[in-house]
Design a protein around this motif. Structure first.
Motif, PDB file in Angstrom:
ATOM      1  N   GLU A 212      26.389  13.517  68.831  1.00 26.74           N
ATOM      2  CA  GLU A 212      25.109  12.837  68.630  1.00 26.74           C
ATOM      3  C   GLU A 212      25.313  11.334  68.574  1.00 26.74           C
ATOM      4  O   GLU A 212      26.150  10.832  67.805  1.00 26.74           O
ATOM      5  CB  GLU A 212      24.485  13.331  67.315  1.00 26.74           C
ATOM      6  CG  GLU A 212      23.031  13.007  67.140  1.00 26.74           C
ATOM      7  CD  GLU A 212      22.112  13.760  68.081  1.00 26.74           C
ATOM      8  OE1 GLU A 212      22.190  14.988  68.160  1.00 26.74           O
ATOM      9  OE2 GLU A 212      21.289  13.095  68.752  1.00 26.74           O
ATOM     10  N   ASP A 213      24.572  10.630  69.363  1.00 24.90           N
ATOM     11  CA  ASP A 213      24.492   9.170  69.283  1.00 24.90           C
ATOM     12  C   ASP A 213      25.836   8.458  69.409  1.00 24.90           C
ATOM     13  O   ASP A 213      26.111   7.471  68.718  1.00 24.90           O
ATOM     14  CB  ASP A 213      23.731   8.756  68.010  1.00 24.90           C
ATOM     15  CG  ASP A 213      22.252   9.153  68.093  1.00 24.90           C
ATOM     16  OD1 ASP A 213      21.888   9.881  69.048  1.00 24.90           O
ATOM     17  OD2 ASP A 213      21.461   8.772  67.220  1.00 24.90           O
TER      18      ASP A 213
ATOM     19  N   LYS B 151      19.743  15.763  61.587  1.00 23.26           N
ATOM     20  CA  LYS B 151      19.749  16.783  62.652  1.00 23.26           C
ATOM     21  C   LYS B 151      20.035  18.160  62.046  1.00 23.26           C
ATOM     22  O   LYS B 151      19.426  19.154  62.425  1.00 23.26           O
ATOM     23  CB  LYS B 151      20.812  16.449  63.704  1.00 23.26           C
ATOM     24  CG  LYS B 151      20.526  15.193  64.517  1.00 23.26           C
ATOM     25  CD  LYS B 151      19.651  15.467  65.733  1.00 23.26           C
ATOM     26  CE  LYS B 151      19.253  14.167  66.425  1.00 23.26           C
ATOM     27  NZ  LYS B 151      18.342  14.350  67.553  1.00 23.26           N
TER      28      LYS B 151
ATOM     29  N   ASP C 176      23.599  16.302  72.477  1.00 25.80           N
ATOM     30  CA  ASP C 176      22.154  16.363  72.292  1.00 25.80           C
ATOM     31  C   ASP C 176      21.435  15.295  73.108  1.00 25.80           C
ATOM     32  O   ASP C 176      20.347  15.537  73.633  1.00 25.80           O
ATOM     33  CB  ASP C 176      21.889  16.151  70.796  1.00 25.80           C
ATOM     34  CG  ASP C 176      20.474  16.442  70.397  1.00 25.80           C
ATOM     35  OD1 ASP C 176      19.874  17.347  70.994  1.00 25.80           O
ATOM     36  OD2 ASP C 176      19.973  15.778  69.473  1.00 25.80           O
ATOM     37  N   ASP C 177      22.031  14.121  73.212  1.00 22.33           N
ATOM     38  CA  ASP C 177      21.362  13.012  73.894  1.00 22.33           C
ATOM     39  C   ASP C 177      21.370  13.188  75.405  1.00 22.33           C
ATOM     40  O   ASP C 177      20.457  12.741  76.090  1.00 22.33           O
ATOM     41  CB  ASP C 177      22.030  11.690  73.497  1.00 22.33           C
ATOM     42  CG  ASP C 177      22.016  11.530  71.996  1.00 22.33           C
ATOM     43  OD1 ASP C 177      20.918  11.462  71.420  1.00 22.33           O
ATOM     44  OD2 ASP C 177      23.108  11.532  71.383  1.00 22.33           O
TER      45      ASP C 177
ATOM     46  N   ARG D 131      25.825   4.325  68.795  1.00 24.16           N
ATOM     47  CA  ARG D 131      24.507   4.131  69.427  1.00 24.16           C
ATOM     48  C   ARG D 131      23.494   4.978  68.693  1.00 24.16           C
ATOM     49  O   ARG D 131      23.108   6.058  69.141  1.00 24.16           O
ATOM     50  CB  ARG D 131      24.590   4.531  70.910  1.00 24.16           C
ATOM     51  CG  ARG D 131      23.439   4.072  71.759  1.00 24.16           C
ATOM     52  CD  ARG D 131      22.773   5.250  72.456  1.00 24.16           C
ATOM     53  NE  ARG D 131      21.991   6.039  71.540  1.00 24.16           N
ATOM     54  CZ  ARG D 131      21.591   7.296  71.732  1.00 24.16           C
ATOM     55  NH1 ARG D 131      21.915   7.949  72.802  1.00 24.16           N
ATOM     56  NH2 ARG D 131      20.846   7.944  70.835  1.00 24.16           N
TER      57      ARG D 131
HETATM   58 MG   LIG Z   1      20.451  11.332  69.467  1.00 20.84          MG
END
Ligand SMILES: [Mg+2]
Ligand SMILES: O=C([O-])CC(=O)C(=O)O
Length: 635
Positions: free
Chosen positions: A326-327, A254, A349-350, A236
């Motif tokens: 992340e993601d 990042k 982080d999200d 994602r």
């Molecule tokens: Mg993210």
């Protein structure tokens, strides 16, 4: 003639944040001779620049006590042959041609006459010697000539791979201009086209083919003292969906921000992409795709690869290694955080970084709107990682401020997902992370009807659905509130729930607006409105620095609240007078130092910090730890 050799070397002093093995010594590696002439070996000649793989220091008095393992301004000759044979890890000694091709140490035309003599660079450079600021000026000029953001991105990545200090100097000195180039939104397009623009591999790729061998793969990375990993599985990427292996642009971007914004030394940062395939048909059929050409592995196969990775990195880098997820897609992100939160220093982080920055923005927005958080009603479009993460942090903060139980404070927050308002009658069919938000209410399908019914004071978009905040939605918010707070957080710009211009125009200039991706200031009826950028980039670099510098071993919600409050406290009266709810990114290093200090202070208070004694002035300490992008003198 010798250009670059690698040999074993005693690392000596272990500084607070280095990560020795359990025995306090690093694992020996075989002597590797990268390139050598017949008569000179590492350390035997003067004029070499020590580039030991654990770090990084070429001059005395450089500032960071955290990231540097051992000052070495002198050539590797200081290591005796015995030490070289008996002791672990590697040191590279670069000079001449290979020094110019070593991005961490290359200064290009900034090598002085003396350095050119001492390091065998004579003739390898044209006669002129340029100061770093002149080089930066030239590079900025060149980048500005590109009209297409992706070309600017490629130029920046080339620079990072050629001359790291210049890359960071440029990025730090021109952060407001270049953040959108190396990060959101351009990095989104870069990931989509990563295969076709691929030039230099960056970061570590761990695919299903490496199953059973991850520890070996980690040993291939040239740095040993890794303190932070940003890892994605590419499922994602921003609001762009499954980009498979091409998600690598995100950990790379990042971590560039960890260094530029948070001052974490680049040598301790490791970007990782875990490639378990992709369900993106377009990529699978793209001849330039760089990842495994198969559908995503799921279930046990997926879990085993991740588990091997998590075990290997902890074993290899130590338990104080920070791992930023992340993601990942929702269906893995929450479970991974819950599973590894108990055993590793992990941070999503999200879920958590975004929550922390948004809470800061809400705290400062209250300056314009009035009341306390508890006086407000929050409605979200999107109930995934960001939506539920922010919702929970708001509820926690209200609970902290009012002493009301969390179950009560959660009732101030409502979420709409693709099936409509999340209500108790849907509870049985909801994913577990949505259940706390299933309040008593009749079902509502459409966002606009939810706005009319719930009458929120704050509307937050985390849906990944571009333009979902329609004119009618914004106008309805405006009819309910004198100053509606509208955050449209989905990234990149194409996925933003509305643009800054739409928010200001449709609310007749009354909205307090922030977005995840940057928007330019908007001129509405002669008044200039500056939108806030509520992006986790404000938080994670300072947050990570705070964890690393204090040797914190677990992330706790209170650390996120501390980061939010620290960020909010950095908004000055002057910023408020200009209508800002976030401080300018130009001040980000100072902001990061304050965030790091607050996070570390809270970690010490909670007994989670292991670096003792606690530094007396944590802000100064954080500043002192920060990486400097200025060139150093090679004696
Ligand atoms: Mg993210
Ligand atoms: O990368 C960004 O700009 C913010 C973020 O984490 C995301 O959208 O997933």
């Amino acid at each position: 003639m010798i250009s670059l050799t690698t040999t074993s070397f005693l690392m000596g002093v272990s500084t607070p944040c280095s990560t020795p093995s359990a025995t306090g010594r690093r694992r020996p590696v075989a002597l590797k001779v990268v390139s050598m002439d017949s008569h000179v070996r590492a350390g035997e000649r003067s004029g070499s620049v020590v580039v030991d793989n654990n770090s990084v220091k070429e001059i005395p008095n450089a500032p960071s006590p955290v990231f540097q393992v051992e000052p070495k301004s002198t050539p590797a000759a200081s290591a005796s042959t015995e030490e070289q044979i008996m002791t672990p890890w590697t040191v590279s000694v670069a000079s001449g041609y290979n020094l110019l091709r070593n991005p961490r140490h290359n200064k290009e035309l900034a090598f002085t006459e003396k350095e050119r003599d001492a390091h065998y660079l004579r003739g390898l450079l044209p006669p002129t010697v340029l100061a770093q600021n002149v080089q930066v000026k030239k590079m900025l000029h060149n980048i500005r000539r590109y009209q297409v953001p992706l070309l600017k991105y490629m130029a920046m990545m080339d620079l990072q791979e050629r001359n790291e200090k210049m890359f960071y100097k440029l990025l730090i000195d021109h952060v407001e201009e270049l953040l959108p180039v190396v990060y959101t939104p351009t990095v989104g397009e870069a990931c989509q086209k990563y295969g076709s623009i691929f030039r230099h591999p960056q970061g570590l790729y761990i695919s299903l083919r490496e199953k059973g061998k991850i520890l070996e793969v980690l040993r291939n990375w040239p740095e040993r003292n890794i303190q932070v990993i940003v890892v994605t599985d590419g499922e994602r990427i921003l609001g762009l969906g499954d980009l498979g292996c091409q998600g690598m642009g995100i950990p790379v971007g990042k971590l560039s921000l960890y260094t530029a914004l948070g001052g974490v030394h680049p040598s301790v940062c490791l970007p990782v992409t875990i490639d378990v395939g992709t369900n993106n048909e377009e990529l699978l059929n793209d001849e330039f795709y760089i990842g495994l050409r198969q559908k995503r592995a799921t279930g046990q196969e997926y879990a085993e690869l991740i588990d091997e990775f998590m075990t290997a990195v902890k074993q290899h880098y130590g338990e104080k290694l920070l791992i930023q997820f992340e993601d990942f897609a929702n269906h893995n992100a929450f479970d991974l955080l819950a599973k590894y939160g108990a055993t590793h220093l992990v941070f999503n982080d999200d879920i958590q970084g975004t929550a922390s920055v948004v809470l800061a923005g809400l705290i400062t927005a209250l300056k314009f709107v009035g009341g306390s958080l508890a006086d407000h009603r929050f409605l979200f479009l999107g109930a995934g990682e960001a939506g539920t993460g922010i919702a929970e942090l708001i509820a926690l903060e209200i609970s902290k401020q009012t002493n009301a139980p969390l179950e009560e404070t959660r009732k101030k927050v409502w979420l709409v997902d693709s099936k409509g308002l999340i209500v108790s009658s849907r509870k049985d069919t909801l994913q577990h992370f949505k259940k706390p938000w299933a309040h008593e209410h009749k079902p509502i399908k459409e966002l606009i009807d939810a706005v009319k019914e719930i009458k929120p004071t704050v509307l937050i978009g985390t849906s990944g659905v571009g333009r979902a905040f329609t004119k009618e939605v914004v106008e309805t918010m405006t009819s309910i509130n004198e100053k509606p707070i509208i955050f449209s957080l989905s990234n990149p710009t194409s996925q933003s729930e509305c643009t800054a211009e739409e928010a200001y125009k449709w609310s007749q200039g009354s909205a307090i607006f922030a977005s995840g991706s940057p928007f330019d200031p908007v001129n509405y009826k002669g008044k200039v409105f500056v939108p806030g950028q509520s992006n986790n980039a404000y938080i994670f670099p300072g947050f990570g620095l705070g964890l690393i510098m204090s040797g914190t071993i677990r992330v706790h919600d209170d650390l996120l609240l501390a980061a939010s409050e620290a960020l909010a406290s950095q908004v000055t009266q002057d910023d408020f007078d200009r209508g800002l709810i976030f401080p300018p990114f130009a001040k980000i290093r100072k902001i990061s130092a304050h965030i790091a200090a607050s996070v570390a202070a809270k970690a010490y208070e909670l007994g989670l910090a292991t670096r003792l004694p606690q530094p007396r002035d944590l802000v100064k300490y954080a500043e002192g730890c920060m990486y400097s992008p200025s060139y150093q003198n090679y004696r």
